[in-house]
Structure formats: C-alpha cells, structure tokens
Scaffold this motif. Structure first.
Motif, short mmCIF file in Angstrom:
data_model
loop_
_atom_site.label_atom_id
_atom_site.label_comp_id
_atom_site.label_asym_id
_atom_site.label_seq_id
_atom_site.Cartn_x
_atom_site.Cartn_y
_atom_site.Cartn_z
N GLU A 35 43.42 15.97 59.52
CA GLU A 35 43.70 16.43 58.15
C GLU A 35 44.17 15.28 57.27
O GLU A 35 43.77 15.18 56.11
CB GLU A 35 44.71 17.56 58.17
N GLN B 175 38.60 22.16 50.84
CA GLN B 175 37.37 21.44 51.19
C GLN B 175 37.10 21.62 52.68
O GLN B 175 38.02 21.54 53.50
CB GLN B 175 37.48 19.97 50.83
N VAL B 176 35.84 21.85 53.03
CA VAL B 176 35.47 22.14 54.41
C VAL B 176 34.76 20.93 55.01
O VAL B 176 33.81 20.41 54.42
CB VAL B 176 34.56 23.38 54.49
N TRP C 246 31.20 16.51 55.05
CA TRP C 246 31.81 17.30 53.98
C TRP C 246 30.90 18.47 53.67
O TRP C 246 29.99 18.38 52.85
CB TRP C 246 32.03 16.41 52.78
N VAL C 247 31.12 19.58 54.31
CA VAL C 247 30.23 20.74 54.27
C VAL C 247 30.05 21.30 52.86
O VAL C 247 28.93 21.63 52.46
CB VAL C 247 30.74 21.85 55.23
N ASN C 248 31.12 21.43 52.10
CA ASN C 248 30.99 21.99 50.75
C ASN C 248 31.11 20.92 49.67
O ASN C 248 31.43 21.21 48.53
CB ASN C 248 32.00 23.13 50.53
N ARG D 79 35.25 22.88 62.59
CA ARG D 79 35.38 23.00 61.13
C ARG D 79 36.84 23.01 60.75
O ARG D 79 37.63 23.77 61.31
CB ARG D 79 34.73 24.28 60.63
N LEU D 80 37.16 22.19 59.77
CA LEU D 80 38.52 22.15 59.23
C LEU D 80 38.46 22.36 57.73
O LEU D 80 37.62 21.76 57.06
CB LEU D 80 39.18 20.79 59.51
N GLU D 81 39.35 23.19 57.23
CA GLU D 81 39.48 23.34 55.79
C GLU D 81 40.76 22.64 55.37
O GLU D 81 41.83 22.93 55.90
CB GLU D 81 39.53 24.81 55.38
N GLU E 55 33.19 19.33 58.79
CA GLU E 55 32.81 19.51 60.18
C GLU E 55 33.11 18.18 60.87
O GLU E 55 32.57 17.14 60.49
CB GLU E 55 31.34 19.85 60.28
N TYR F 159 32.93 12.90 59.98
CA TYR F 159 33.47 13.96 59.14
C TYR F 159 32.41 14.31 58.10
O TYR F 159 32.20 13.57 57.14
CB TYR F 159 34.74 13.48 58.42
#
Length: 76
Positions: free
Chosen positions: A54, A12-13, A28-30, A6-8, A15, A26
């Motif tokens: 990123e 934006q989060v 887009w979790v949120n 997981r990267l913020e 996975e 990639y």
C-alpha cells in the motif's frame, strides 16, 4: 510465483503480482490505461507486507498528474 492480489488504495485498484523472485508488478486496474502501472524489485527472499504494498502504491499515486492520470514524464 504467487497469484495476483487486488488491492484498493485510496479508491484506486491495483493488481499486484510477483513476476520473478523479489520483482513485483503493480497493474493499475482502474487507471487511465489498462497497461499502466509500475514494477518494483527488492530482495529475492523477502515478501512485502500488505502495508508495504500500500505504501508503494501511495508513493506511485503521489507522482501522478491529476490532469492526465500519468506520471509527469508521460504528461506531455
């Protein structure tokens, strides 16, 4: 294959998961849709660094229509 990370990025989060050698998914979790995100393919023997992941995420987000939460071609 590796485990998802997981990267913020800019609030934006995502996975990030290598789904095949050199192919990265990639999710887009949120984001607006739990199935939405993007996929990138690169050299089979290279693993992107965190800053490279990123940068890819920021490039994707730059193309998102803020009114809809989707890329321009999905905004209709």
């Amino acid at each position: 294959m590796r485990e998802a990370v997981r990267l913020e990025v800019d609030g934006q989060v995502f996975e990030v998961l290598e789904v095949a050698r050199g192919v990265w998914n990639y999710a887009w979790v949120n984001g607006p849709d739990p199935e939405y995100g993007f996929r990138l393919a690169g050299a089979e023997d290279s693993v992107p660094t965190r800053p490279e992941h990123e940068e890819s995420i920021r490039a994707f987000l730059a193309e998102i229509d803020p009114r809809t939460g989707y890329l321009a071609d999905r905004a209709d």
